[in-house]
Design a protein around this motif. Structure first.
Motif, PDB file in Angstrom:
ATOM      1  N   ARG A   1       0.695  -1.335   0.247  1.00 28.67           N
ATOM      2  CA  ARG A   1      -0.026   0.046   0.046  1.00 28.67           C
ATOM      3  C   ARG A   1       0.909   1.570  -0.062  1.00 28.67           C
ATOM      4  N   TRP A   2       0.580   1.952  -0.933  1.00 27.34           N
ATOM      5  CA  TRP A   2       1.870   2.857  -0.809  1.00 27.34           C
ATOM      6  C   TRP A   2       0.815   3.931  -1.899  1.00 27.34           C
ATOM      7  N   ALA A   3       1.264   5.858  -1.004  1.00 28.77           N
ATOM      8  CA  ALA A   3       0.898   6.465  -1.705  1.00 28.77           C
ATOM      9  C   ALA A   3       2.127   7.801  -1.527  1.00 28.77           C
ATOM     10  N   VAL A   4       1.949   8.860  -3.003  1.00 26.01           N
ATOM     11  CA  VAL A   4       2.752   9.644  -3.373  1.00 26.01           C
ATOM     12  C   VAL A   4       2.129  11.029  -3.267  1.00 26.01           C
ATOM     13  N   LEU A   5       2.404  11.755  -1.919  1.00 28.87           N
ATOM     14  CA  LEU A   5       1.820  13.103  -2.322  1.00 28.87           C
ATOM     15  C   LEU A   5       1.738  13.661  -3.325  1.00 28.87           C
ATOM     16  N   PRO A   6       0.814  14.242  -4.409  1.00 30.43           N
ATOM     17  CA  PRO A   6       1.030  15.074  -5.855  1.00 30.43           C
ATOM     18  C   PRO A   6       1.827  16.285  -5.609  1.00 30.43           C
ATOM     19  N   ASP A   7       2.318  16.997  -4.426  1.00 25.19           N
ATOM     20  CA  ASP A   7       2.436  18.379  -4.182  1.00 25.19           C
ATOM     21  C   ASP A   7       4.177  18.381  -3.605  1.00 25.19           C
ATOM     22  N   LEU A   8       5.216  18.874  -4.352  1.00 27.03           N
ATOM     23  CA  LEU A   8       6.567  18.948  -3.575  1.00 27.03           C
ATOM     24  C   LEU A   8       6.357  19.992  -2.647  1.00 27.03           C
ATOM     25  N   LEU A   9       7.006  19.282  -0.878  1.00 25.92           N
ATOM     26  CA  LEU A   9       6.480  20.240   0.394  1.00 25.92           C
ATOM     27  C   LEU A   9       8.300  20.837   0.648  1.00 25.92           C
ATOM     28  N   GLU A  10       8.007  22.301   0.383  1.00 30.29           N
ATOM     29  CA  GLU A  10       9.495  23.202   0.230  1.00 30.29           C
ATOM     30  C   GLU A  10      10.299  23.110   1.694  1.00 30.29           C
ATOM     31  N   PRO A  11      11.082  23.482   1.460  1.00 32.78           N
ATOM     32  CA  PRO A  11      12.142  23.819   3.357  1.00 32.78           C
ATOM     33  C   PRO A  11      11.367  24.488   3.781  1.00 32.78           C
ATOM     34  N   ASP A  12      11.152  24.099   5.210  1.00 34.41           N
ATOM     35  CA  ASP A  12      10.479  24.853   6.416  1.00 34.41           C
ATOM     36  C   ASP A  12       8.781  24.553   6.531  1.00 34.41           C
ATOM     37  N   ARG A  13       8.385  23.941   5.894  1.00 33.97           N
ATOM     38  CA  ARG A  13       6.970  23.994   5.310  1.00 33.97           C
ATOM     39  C   ARG A  13       6.193  22.571   6.215  1.00 33.97           C
TER      40      ARG A  13
ATOM     41  N   GLY B   1      18.128  13.061  -3.721  1.00 31.43           N
ATOM     42  CA  GLY B   1      17.679  11.913  -3.361  1.00 31.43           C
ATOM     43  C   GLY B   1      17.342  12.219  -1.833  1.00 31.43           C
ATOM     44  N   SER B   2      17.584  11.198  -1.095  1.00 28.89           N
ATOM     45  CA  SER B   2      16.721  11.293   0.502  1.00 28.89           C
ATOM     46  C   SER B   2      16.940  12.434   1.284  1.00 28.89           C
ATOM     47  N   VAL B   3      16.459  13.203   1.486  1.00 25.85           N
ATOM     48  CA  VAL B   3      15.813  13.959   2.452  1.00 25.85           C
ATOM     49  C   VAL B   3      15.960  13.500   3.789  1.00 25.85           C
ATOM     50  N   PRO B   4      15.244  14.542   5.085  1.00 22.69           N
ATOM     51  CA  PRO B   4      14.959  14.935   6.596  1.00 22.69           C
ATOM     52  C   PRO B   4      13.984  15.468   6.350  1.00 22.69           C
ATOM     53  N   ILE B   5      13.498  14.518   7.290  1.00 27.68           N
ATOM     54  CA  ILE B   5      12.000  15.262   7.754  1.00 27.68           C
ATOM     55  C   ILE B   5      11.458  14.700   9.265  1.00 27.68           C
ATOM     56  N   VAL B   6      10.562  15.812   9.346  1.00 33.38           N
ATOM     57  CA  VAL B   6       9.974  15.272  10.572  1.00 33.38           C
ATOM     58  C   VAL B   6       8.047  14.590  10.476  1.00 33.38           C
ATOM     59  N   VAL B   7       8.362  14.364  11.265  1.00 39.13           N
ATOM     60  CA  VAL B   7       6.506  13.324  11.079  1.00 39.13           C
ATOM     61  C   VAL B   7       5.762  13.322  11.806  1.00 39.13           C
ATOM     62  N   GLY B   8       4.144  13.443  12.583  1.00 41.08           N
ATOM     63  CA  GLY B   8       3.888  12.830  13.486  1.00 41.08           C
ATOM     64  C   GLY B   8       2.728  13.075  13.131  1.00 41.08           C
ATOM     65  N   SER B   9       1.870  12.188  14.213  1.00 42.28           N
ATOM     66  CA  SER B   9       0.823  12.351  14.196  1.00 42.28           C
ATOM     67  C   SER B   9      -0.617  11.917  15.209  1.00 42.28           C
ATOM     68  N   ARG B  10      -1.639  12.101  14.721  1.00 44.94           N
ATOM     69  CA  ARG B  10      -2.819  12.363  15.967  1.00 44.94           C
ATOM     70  C   ARG B  10      -3.987  11.137  15.198  1.00 44.94           C
ATOM     71  N   THR B  11      -3.891  10.014  16.685  1.00 41.65           N
ATOM     72  CA  THR B  11      -5.319   9.561  16.087  1.00 41.65           C
ATOM     73  C   THR B  11      -6.164   9.687  17.545  1.00 41.65           C
TER      74      THR B  11
END
Length: 211
Positions: free
Chosen positions: A17-29, A59-69
């Motif tokens: 199960r994969w999904a690719v977000l359609p828009d590029l995420l700019e730095p600090d956004r 290539g790969s770049v660092p990101i910060v990810v969080g979620s709320r259930t």
């Protein structure tokens, strides 16, 4: 790129199960997906998420990810929820052979759920989950085997083992693993792909609010 590791011992290799977000995420956004399962994986109800970011040329770049259930409160008076931070994973950096999860409880007031994630691509992993009572004595061990890319959650861990009370702890150990790659034997512990995630979630029985 967002991947859903489905809940279940069999894992998600047979039906990725994969999904690719359609828009590029700019730095600090920041980008927010209000209902990630409902929007991107409507055929699934639960699971673990793997999120990766890549630059088109770097290539790969660092990101910060969080979620709320979250769930709606009875009577519509708001919501109950739990914030969950992402766990950085680069392959091999989660390999601590033993995890101790404290404050396990099963009572009229609270229950504690245990979760396990096998994020590897080729390893079937077997875990021993030892329950320690408040004095530190072992009161039982259960074993669980997870296929690659699998997530399981054992709801109300103590009650599942016919135990009740508070002040317990769970010790999760990765005791064995074998490769599903044809012709490959067991992989040594130093192999960078041997990884797992273990978590405990304590929940209020009255309103299902995480504690």
């Amino acid at each position: 790129v967002i991947e859903l590791i489905p809940t279940g011992f069999l894992g998600g290799l047979d039906n990725p199960r994969w999904a690719v977000l359609p828009d590029l995420l700019e730095p600090d956004r920041t980008v927010i997906i209000n209902d990630v399962l409902g929007e991107l994986f409507p055929g699934d109800a639960t699971g673990a998420l793997v999120v990766a970011a890549r630059h088109p040329t770097a290539g790969s770049v660092p990101i910060v990810v969080g979620s709320r259930t979250w769930t709606t409160a009875p009577g519509g008076g708001g919501t109950f929820g739990q914030g969950i931070s992402g766990i950085p994973w680069r392959g091999g950096d989660l390999m601590t052979p033993e995890r101790v999860l404290p404050d396990i409880e099963s009572s009229d007031d609270f229950r504690t759920n245990l979760g396990l994630v096998n994020p590897t691509w080729t390893l079937v992993q077997t875990f021993a989950v030892e329950i320690l009572d408040p004095s530190g004595e072992s009161v039982g061990v259960a074993h669980y085997s997870l296929n690659p890319r699998a997530h399981v959650q054992i709801n109300d861990l103590l009650r599942d083992k016919d135990l009740q009370g508070s002040g317990y702890a769970a010790v999760v150990r990765l005791v064995s693993w074998s490769s599903i790659t044809p012709g490959a034997g067991d992989w040594p512990a130093s192999n960078l792909e041997v990884d797992f995630v273990a978590y405990a979630s304590k929940v209020d029985n009255l309103n299902n609010d995480p504690y």
